[in-house]
Write a protein that holds these residues in place. Sequence first.
Motif, PDB file in Angstrom:
ATOM      1  N   ALA A 192       0.812  -1.186   0.043  1.00  0.00           N
ATOM      2  CA  ALA A 192      -0.084  -0.103  -0.001  1.00  0.00           C
ATOM      3  C   ALA A 192       0.809   1.259  -0.064  1.00  0.00           C
ATOM      4  CB  ALA A 192      -0.906   0.042   1.179  1.00  0.00           C
ATOM      5  N   ALA A 193       2.036   1.081   0.908  1.00  0.00           N
ATOM      6  CA  ALA A 193       2.899   2.369   0.781  1.00  0.00           C
ATOM      7  C   ALA A 193       3.551   2.654  -0.379  1.00  0.00           C
ATOM      8  CB  ALA A 193       3.935   2.127   1.963  1.00  0.00           C
ATOM      9  N   ALA A 194       3.834   1.579  -1.157  1.00  0.00           N
ATOM     10  CA  ALA A 194       4.243   1.859  -2.395  1.00  0.00           C
ATOM     11  C   ALA A 194       3.262   2.282  -3.582  1.00  0.00           C
ATOM     12  CB  ALA A 194       4.788   0.342  -3.303  1.00  0.00           C
ATOM     13  N   LEU A 195       2.019   2.497  -3.521  1.00  0.00           N
ATOM     14  CA  LEU A 195       1.003   2.861  -4.220  1.00  0.00           C
ATOM     15  C   LEU A 195       0.705   4.332  -3.994  1.00  0.00           C
ATOM     16  CD1 LEU A 195      -1.605  -0.117  -4.239  1.00  0.00           C
ATOM     17  CD2 LEU A 195      -0.089   0.407  -6.024  1.00  0.00           C
ATOM     18  N   THR A 196       0.729   4.425  -2.544  1.00  0.00           N
ATOM     19  CA  THR A 196       0.054   6.077  -2.192  1.00  0.00           C
ATOM     20  C   THR A 196       1.279   6.758  -1.191  1.00  0.00           C
ATOM     21  OG1 THR A 196      -1.363   7.335  -0.847  1.00  0.00           O
ATOM     22  CG2 THR A 196      -0.572   5.007   0.005  1.00  0.00           C
ATOM     23  N   PRO A 197       1.355   7.955  -1.649  1.00  0.00           N
ATOM     24  CA  PRO A 197       2.320   8.964  -0.963  1.00  0.00           C
ATOM     25  C   PRO A 197       1.759   9.528   0.467  1.00  0.00           C
ATOM     26  CG  PRO A 197       1.589  10.196  -2.808  1.00  0.00           C
ATOM     27  CD  PRO A 197       0.811   8.789  -2.738  1.00  0.00           C
ATOM     28  N   SER A 198       0.605   8.772   0.771  1.00  0.00           N
ATOM     29  CA  SER A 198      -0.143   9.312   2.106  1.00  0.00           C
ATOM     30  C   SER A 198       0.946   9.615   3.134  1.00  0.00           C
ATOM     31  CB  SER A 198      -1.049   8.080   2.461  1.00  0.00           C
ATOM     32  OG  SER A 198      -1.460   8.333   3.864  1.00  0.00           O
ATOM     33  N   PRO A 199       0.634  10.806   3.693  1.00  0.00           N
ATOM     34  CA  PRO A 199       1.487  11.408   4.549  1.00  0.00           C
ATOM     35  C   PRO A 199       1.322  10.667   6.050  1.00  0.00           C
ATOM     36  CG  PRO A 199       0.673  13.195   3.684  1.00  0.00           C
ATOM     37  CD  PRO A 199       0.031  11.955   2.978  1.00  0.00           C
ATOM     38  N   ALA A 200       0.217  10.340   6.311  1.00  0.00           N
ATOM     39  CA  ALA A 200       0.125   9.633   7.668  1.00  0.00           C
ATOM     40  C   ALA A 200       0.754   8.213   7.631  1.00  0.00           C
ATOM     41  CB  ALA A 200      -1.721   9.699   7.963  1.00  0.00           C
ATOM     42  N   LEU A 201       0.384   7.574   6.553  1.00  0.00           N
ATOM     43  CA  LEU A 201       1.108   6.367   6.370  1.00  0.00           C
ATOM     44  C   LEU A 201       2.651   6.063   6.504  1.00  0.00           C
ATOM     45  CD1 LEU A 201       0.623   3.249   5.860  1.00  0.00           C
ATOM     46  CD2 LEU A 201       0.345   3.560   3.416  1.00  0.00           C
ATOM     47  N   HIS A 202       3.134   6.998   5.793  1.00  0.00           N
ATOM     48  CA  HIS A 202       4.608   7.050   5.555  1.00  0.00           C
ATOM     49  C   HIS A 202       5.157   7.337   6.795  1.00  0.00           C
ATOM     50  CE1 HIS A 202       5.237   5.550   1.289  1.00  0.00           C
ATOM     51  NE2 HIS A 202       4.012   6.241   1.223  1.00  0.00           N
ATOM     52  N   ILE A 203       4.442   8.562   7.498  1.00  0.00           N
ATOM     53  CA  ILE A 203       5.162   8.988   8.741  1.00  0.00           C
ATOM     54  C   ILE A 203       4.960   7.955   9.739  1.00  0.00           C
ATOM     55  CG2 ILE A 203       4.538  10.613  10.770  1.00  0.00           C
ATOM     56  CD1 ILE A 203       3.696  12.564   8.911  1.00  0.00           C
ATOM     57  N   GLY A 204       4.009   7.108   9.820  1.00  0.00           N
ATOM     58  CA  GLY A 204       3.696   5.932  10.588  1.00  0.00           C
ATOM     59  C   GLY A 204       4.964   4.858  10.434  1.00  0.00           C
ATOM     60  N   MET A 205       4.964   4.572   9.243  1.00  0.00           N
ATOM     61  CA  MET A 205       5.880   3.328   8.852  1.00  0.00           C
ATOM     62  C   MET A 205       7.481   3.849   9.102  1.00  0.00           C
ATOM     63  SD  MET A 205       4.426   1.744   5.401  1.00  0.00           S
ATOM     64  CE  MET A 205       5.683   0.156   5.688  1.00  0.00           C
ATOM     65  N   ARG A 206       7.772   5.177   8.787  1.00  0.00           N
ATOM     66  CA  ARG A 206       9.251   5.586   9.367  1.00  0.00           C
ATOM     67  C   ARG A 206       9.427   5.479  10.652  1.00  0.00           C
ATOM     68  NH1 ARG A 206       8.441   9.463   4.925  1.00  0.00           N
ATOM     69  NH2 ARG A 206       7.407  10.905   6.270  1.00  0.00           N
ATOM     70  N   TYR A 207       8.573   6.031  11.431  1.00  0.00           N
ATOM     71  CA  TYR A 207       8.687   5.776  12.908  1.00  0.00           C
ATOM     72  C   TYR A 207       8.610   4.500  13.323  1.00  0.00           C
ATOM     73  CZ  TYR A 207       7.220   6.250  17.895  1.00  0.00           C
ATOM     74  OH  TYR A 207       7.550   5.984  19.245  1.00  0.00           O
ATOM     75  N   ALA A 208       7.704   3.755  12.755  1.00  0.00           N
ATOM     76  CA  ALA A 208       7.741   1.917  13.457  1.00  0.00           C
ATOM     77  C   ALA A 208       9.291   1.394  12.886  1.00  0.00           C
ATOM     78  CB  ALA A 208       6.654   1.292  12.599  1.00  0.00           C
ATOM     79  N   GLN A 209       9.762   1.491  11.646  1.00  0.00           N
ATOM     80  CA  GLN A 209      11.091   1.324  11.323  1.00  0.00           C
ATOM     81  C   GLN A 209      12.176   1.757  12.096  1.00  0.00           C
ATOM     82  OE1 GLN A 209      10.690   2.381   7.063  1.00  0.00           O
ATOM     83  NE2 GLN A 209       9.561   0.804   6.565  1.00  0.00           N
ATOM     84  N   ALA A 210      12.107   2.980  12.472  1.00  0.00           N
ATOM     85  CA  ALA A 210      12.973   3.480  13.421  1.00  0.00           C
ATOM     86  C   ALA A 210      13.179   2.990  14.899  1.00  0.00           C
ATOM     87  CB  ALA A 210      12.977   5.077  13.302  1.00  0.00           C
ATOM     88  N   VAL A 211      11.964   2.652  15.505  1.00  0.00           N
ATOM     89  CA  VAL A 211      12.078   2.248  16.812  1.00  0.00           C
ATOM     90  C   VAL A 211      12.218   0.731  16.681  1.00  0.00           C
ATOM     91  CG1 VAL A 211      10.502   4.040  17.571  1.00  0.00           C
ATOM     92  CG2 VAL A 211       9.638   2.021  16.802  1.00  0.00           C
ATOM     93  N   PHE A 212      12.033   0.021  15.778  1.00  0.00           N
ATOM     94  CA  PHE A 212      12.456  -1.609  15.756  1.00  0.00           C
ATOM     95  C   PHE A 212      13.663  -1.756  14.902  1.00  0.00           C
ATOM     96  CE2 PHE A 212       8.168  -1.926  16.880  1.00  0.00           C
ATOM     97  CZ  PHE A 212       8.081  -2.911  17.800  1.00  0.00           C
ATOM     98  N   ALA A 213      14.378  -0.810  14.550  1.00  0.00           N
ATOM     99  CA  ALA A 213      15.707  -1.104  13.688  1.00  0.00           C
ATOM    100  C   ALA A 213      16.772  -1.674  14.581  1.00  0.00           C
ATOM    101  CB  ALA A 213      16.132   0.205  13.241  1.00  0.00           C
ATOM    102  N   THR A 214      17.501  -2.435  14.020  1.00  0.00           N
ATOM    103  CA  THR A 214      18.678  -3.391  14.907  1.00  0.00           C
ATOM    104  C   THR A 214      19.967  -2.823  14.381  1.00  0.00           C
ATOM    105  OG1 THR A 214      18.128  -5.302  13.265  1.00  0.00           O
ATOM    106  CG2 THR A 214      17.327  -5.133  15.513  1.00  0.00           C
ATOM    107  N   GLU A 215      19.777  -2.194  13.255  1.00  0.00           N
ATOM    108  CA  GLU A 215      21.128  -1.424  12.615  1.00  0.00           C
ATOM    109  C   GLU A 215      20.888  -0.237  12.189  1.00  0.00           C
ATOM    110  OE1 GLU A 215      21.239  -3.971   8.550  1.00  0.00           O
ATOM    111  OE2 GLU A 215      22.283  -4.681  10.195  1.00  0.00           O
ATOM    112  N   ALA A 216      21.721   0.666  11.721  1.00  0.00           N
ATOM    113  CA  ALA A 216      21.582   2.013  11.095  1.00  0.00           C
ATOM    114  C   ALA A 216      20.458   2.868  11.869  1.00  0.00           C
ATOM    115  CB  ALA A 216      21.350   1.933   9.678  1.00  0.00           C
ATOM    116  N   VAL A 217      20.187   2.409  13.195  1.00  0.00           N
ATOM    117  CA  VAL A 217      19.302   3.355  13.949  1.00  0.00           C
ATOM    118  C   VAL A 217      19.207   4.846  13.994  1.00  0.00           C
ATOM    119  CG1 VAL A 217      18.221   3.436  16.155  1.00  0.00           C
ATOM    120  CG2 VAL A 217      19.159   1.352  15.379  1.00  0.00           C
TER     121      VAL A 217
END
Length: 904
Positions: free
Chosen positions: A733-758
Motif C-alpha cells: 500500500a505504501a508503494a502505491l500512495t504517498p499518504s503522509p500519515a502512512l509514511h510518517i507511521g512507517m518511518r517511525y515504526a522502522q526506526a524504533v524497531f531497527a537493529t542496525e543503522a538506527v
Amino acid sequence: MPMVGRDAELKALAALLDGPTEQSGILIEGEPGIGKSALVEAAIAAAAVAGLRVLRATGLEAEQNLPYAGLHRLVYPLRRGFDALPARQAEALTTALGMSDTSGDPSPYLVGLAALTVLADAAADRPLLVVADDVHWLDPASADALAFVARRIEAEPLVLLCTLRDGGAAPLCDAGLTTMRLDGLSDDEATALLDHAAADLPAPVRRRVRAEARGNPLALLELRTAAAELTEPTAALPLTERLERAFTARAATLPAGSRSALLVAAINDSDSLAETLTATGILLDQPVEPEILEPAAAARLIDIGSGTVTFRHPLIRSALASTATADDRRRAHRALAEVLGALPNRRVWHRAAGTIGPDDKLAAELETTAEQARHRAGAVAALERAAALSASPELRAQRLLRAAELAVDSGRRDAVERLVGLARTLALTPRQAATADWLLSGFDDGMRESPSRIAELAATATAVAADGYHDAALRILWGAAMRCFWIEPGPDTRRTLLAVADALPIAADDPRMVAIQAYVAPFERGDRVLRHLRALVSITGRDPEVDRFLGSASLQVGAFDLAADFSTAAAPGLRAAGRLGLLPRALTVQAWSLARLGDLAAAAPVATEAAAFAQETGQPFMHGLAIAVQAEIAALRGDFPQAVTLTAEAERIGLAAGARPVLATVQLTRGLIALGEGRFDDAFADLNRLHDPRDPAHAPFLRGYFLAEQAEAAVRAGQSEAIQTLLRELTPAAALTPSPALHIGMRYAQAVFATEAVDERFTAALAADLRRWPVERGRLHLAYGEWLRRQRRVVESRTHLRTARETFDALGCTAWSERARVELRGAGESSPDRSLDARDRLTPHELSIAQLAAQGLTNREIGQRLYLSHRTVSTHLHRIFPKLGISARGDLAALLPTLGGTNS
C-alpha cells in the motif's frame, strides 16, 4: 372556575417565571382537554403580575401548510427590532415572514438565529414569556425555529411555555425543555370539580359523566352539558372521539346555516370573519351576516372578535371538520377557493382539497406553489397533493419523487419512505427507479443497510449512466462511496465501484470524483487523489460544500493537514448559509484531523460543536464520531476518566449499526489511554483490533494511519514480530500512495524497531517535512531520545528529550510530556512542572468563544458564528474572565496568541 388537582404544576410554573432558572422552558404534555390550556392561562396571568411581557402563538391544523405562520404571529409584534438585526439574519427573517420582496428559500437556521436575537433583545428590555400552544399543529418551519431558540436559551431573561397533545410530534420535544406530564384527575378531584360546575345535575348523571370523563377536566365540563343527549358510548371508544361527540352534539342543535358557517370556519386556514361569511354565502347561495354565527358563540363553540372567528378549543375545529361528510367538506373548500382569488397560494390548496379525480392544470399550479415555497415541508405537501391530481403515472411518480427529495433535505425519513413507496407502486422509468433507490439510501449514509446494497447501487449507477444521466449516476456513486467509509463491502465491490466511476465522462479533478476515489480506494488511488488535492488547496472562493468534499477526500488518504485546511475553509460558508446539516460533517473532519495533527486547543471546541450540531440535525453516527474525537482529545490531554466516559458513549452509538470509523477511533483512544497509564500489553491489543477484518473496529483506510501508536505499544509489549508482520502487509500500500500519515507511521515504526543503522533511520524520519505534524515530530524526538539514553549516549539524548517535552507541553499532550520529563530525569536533567495555560482552564465551548473574542469579534459576531444569542455570549465571557484572571476582553489576545486563525 378553580383549578383542581394542579397545585404542583402551578408551583413549577411559578418557579419558571420567578427566575433565574436553569430551565429554558416547559413543555406541557397531555391528552386533549387535560388542562394544558388552563395552565397556560394561569401562567400568563402570573406573568402579567410579575411584569413579564407575553408573546403567544397557537398551532392551527389549518395552517400547517403555511410556512412560518406560527412564527409570524409570535415575532411580528417585535418587528421594530428587525432593523437592528445583522443583514443576513434580517433578510432571512423578513423573507420567511413575507415582509420583503426577496425570493428564494431562507435558511431555516438563519431564521432561527434571527428569531433568537429578536427575542433576546426584547427580553433585555423586559423579561419575556413566549407561549406556543398546540405545537403539534404548528407549521414545521415555525416549530423548527422555536426548537432552535429553545436549545440556545442560556442567560436571557426569556422562557418558553409550550403545549403538546398526546401522540403529537414536534421538534420541541428534543429541544431541552422540561417536560410537564399532565395526567387525569383523581376520583376525588373529579368529584370536587363536578361539585363546583354541575351541582344541579342528578347524582346518576354526574356518576355517568365522571365515569366517561376518566379524569379529563374538559370532558367533565363538556360532557355535563351533553350527557342527556349522548347515548351510552362503548367501553372501547377513545377519549378524543367522546369529546368530539360532545362538541358535535352541541353543534347539531344549531340552525343549518350556522352549522354551514361553522364548517367553513373549521376548514379555513385563516381566522378571518369576512372570508368565512363570504364563503358561507357562496355555499348557501345567499348573502349572510355575522349573526349567522351567534348561535355557535352562544353554545360556547367559538368566539367572535373584531373581524375574527376563533374556536374556543382546537378540538372543536377538528371535530367539526372530521365529522362532516366528504362532499360537504369539498363544497366548503370550493367556496373558500372562490373567495381567495387574490391569494393564489391559499386558493390553490382549497381548490385541490375540493377536487375529486385527476386535474393536470391544478396539479401544475400546485407544483409551482411547491417550487415557490419558502419551507421544505410546505413544498413536500404541495407536491404530494399535485401527484394525487396527476393523470399521467409518469408525472405522478416524478412529483412523488421530487417531494421525497425535498423531504430528504428536511431530514424526514418517514415521509421519504412513504413517498418512495407510493412512487414504486407505479411503473417507473429507469431514471425514476434509480432516483428512488438513491433517495431511500440517503439517510445515515446507508448504515442500516446490508453491505450488498453497495454493489446494487453500483449496478444502478451503471444503468443510469447508460441512459445518459451522468450527473445522477455520480450522485448514486457518491452514496455508495460514503458507505465504504462506514461499512466494509469487500475488495470486489470496491473494484466494481471504481470501474463504474472510471467509465463516467466526468473530469478527474471534479471534487465529487476525487472524493469517490478517495473513499473507495484510498491506497490504490492515493497518488492520483493527492495530486488533485494539492493542486486544489490553493484555490479560494469555492462553494463550501466542495471544500467539504475535498476535506473528506483528504482524510481518507491520510493527508490530515489538507483535511484540516479544506474543512476549515468549508465551515464558515456552511455556517453563514445556515447549512447545519452539512456543517457537522465538515466540523467532524476538521476536529478529527486537528487532533491527529496535535492541535488540541483548536480541535476541542470544534469537536464539541460538531457533536452538538450532529445531534441537533439527527445524524447519530456523525454524532458518535465527534464524541469519539472528543474522547481522543481527552486521552491526549491526559484526562483519562473523561476519555473512558466518552469512549463508552461513542462505542454505544457505533456498535448500534457497526459504524467502523467510530469504533476505530474508540480503539485508538483506548490505546492512547493504556499507553498513558503504562498498560502496554493492553494498548497493543486495543490497537491491534483495527487490523482484524473480523472485528467491528476494522477500518481498512484507517488501519495504516495509527502505526506510530501501534509501534510505541509494540516496543514496550515485546511484540516485535507482530509489528514487523504488519509493516510487511502495509508495504504494498505504501508503494502505491504517498499518504503522509502512512509514511510518517512507517518511518517511525522502522526506526524504533531497527537493529542496525538506527541513527540513520531516526535522522531520515526527522528530516521529512513534519511542519504541519508537530505531534509526530515530538514523538520521534521522544523515541530517539529514549533510544539514545538506553545506548548510554546521555548528553545527546537530552537535546531530543528536551525538544519532545517542549513540544508536548505546547500542544497540551500531557501524558507524553510527562514521559519526556521522566526520561530527562533519568538523563540527569530536571524539568519544571508543566503550568496550566489559559486553554486548560476553559471548557471547549468557552474556549471557542474566547478564541473568537481574542480575534476581535463582537458578541453579536460571535453569536452569529456559533448560533447563540449575543447575550449568551456576554454571559459566557463574564464567566471566562475570572477563570483566566483578566477583567477585559482586550487581554484575551495576549493569553491566546496562537489560536487566532484556528477557529472557523
